[in-house]
Scaffold this active site. Structure first.
Site, PDB file in Angstrom:
ATOM      1  N   SER A 210       0.856  -1.181   0.000  1.00 18.34           N
ATOM      2  CA  SER A 210       0.000   0.000   0.000  1.00 18.34           C
ATOM      3  C   SER A 210       0.892   1.231   0.000  1.00 18.34           C
ATOM      4  O   SER A 210       2.075   1.155   0.357  1.00 18.34           O
ATOM      5  CB  SER A 210      -0.885   0.005   1.254  1.00 18.34           C
TER       6      SER A 210
ATOM      7  N   TYR B  45      -2.508  -0.848  10.388  1.00 15.85           N
ATOM      8  CA  TYR B  45      -2.415  -1.087   8.949  1.00 15.85           C
ATOM      9  C   TYR B  45      -1.069  -0.601   8.407  1.00 15.85           C
ATOM     10  O   TYR B  45      -0.384  -1.317   7.664  1.00 15.85           O
ATOM     11  CB  TYR B  45      -3.570  -0.376   8.247  1.00 15.85           C
TER      12      TYR B  45
END
EC number: 1.1.1.47
Length: 261
Positions: free
Chosen positions: A145, A158
């Site tokens: 990501s 995350y």
């Protein structure tokens, strides 16, 4: 299209929806043999299988939880048993759930780390083990990501999982490059996927996100799938240990660097 991907055996975790499904369909278009891992929605997985087959590929579905070692071992072994080998392992399964850090429970932290990071490690390990034992110049692709490099409020678990993935991927790439095994990350930015559907249905939130993307629009899953096909192909034969960002330039936008949330 990449002609060398025809008949390649590709395992995709979390392959029944979102980015995983888009990649499964793209490899179907490349006439590959696709192993679709799914967590609990068999109907969704069967729909993805049908879509891969309609695109020109072969497909099977395998239920499994990537946080469980035995499930990941079974996934890889099933791919080998059904299709005879393994060429590409795509560790795509992931979760996110924004929470203020001071309210984040240990269970919540562990769920994200176990799914995003440990799951990718297990998939990478099992694939690389097979590649090494069979002298295969295989390919591992991990779904990272933009948050592997950019901090973001409410996403401490995350961001930590993706930052860890960056170091894991680079370490594996360095360790196994002498054997011709390539390991890379894909770093998507904002994407039109089911996980973001509610957020981007709000015109205000959508416009706010788009304002941080130099290319001016939310990415399509097919654009990430195209990156995966490239990295899996011989056209990327000299590429290893990188994160290829598919983010419309988002990581280069100045205000994004400040961690707008």
């Amino acid at each position: 299209m990449y002609t060398d991907l025809k008949d390649k055996v590709v395992v995709i975790t979390g392959g029944s929806t979102g980015l995983g499904r888009a990649m499964a369909v793209r490899f179907g278009q490349e006439e590959a043999k696709v192993v679709i891992n799914y967590y609990n929605n068999e109907e969704e997985a069967l729909d993805a299988k049908k879509e891969v087959e309609e695109a020109g590929g072969q497909a099977i579905i395998v239920q499994g939880d990537v946080t469980k070692e035995e499930d990941v071992v079974n996934l890889v072994q099933t791919a080998i048993k059904e299709f005879g080998t393994l060429d590409v392992m795509i560790n795509n399964a992931g979760v996110e759930n924004p929470v203020p850090s001071h309210e984040l429970s240990l269970d919540n932290w562990n769920k994200v780390i176990d799914t995003n990071l440990t799951g990718a490690f297990l998939g990478s390990r099992e694939a690389i083990k097979y590649f090494v034992e069979n002298d295969i110049k295989g390919n591992v692709i991990n779904m990272s990501s933009v948050h592997e490099m950019i901090p973001w409020p409410l996403f401490v678990h995350y961001a930590a999982s993706k930052g860890g993935m960056k170091q894991m991927t680079e370490t594996l790439a360095l360790e196994y490059a002498p054997k011709g095994i390539r390991v890379n990350n894909i770093g998507p930015g904002a994407m039109n996927t089911p996980i973001n559907a509610e957020k981007f249905a709000d015109p205000v939130q959508r416009a706010d996100v788009e304002s941080m993307i130099p290319m001016g629009y939310i990415g399509k899953p097919e654009e990430v799938a195209a990156v995966a096909a490239f990295l899996a192909s011989s056209q990327a034969s000299y590429v290893t240990g990188i994160t290829l960002f598919a983010d419309g330039g988002m990581t280069k936008y100045p205000s994004f660097q400040t961690g707008r949330g």
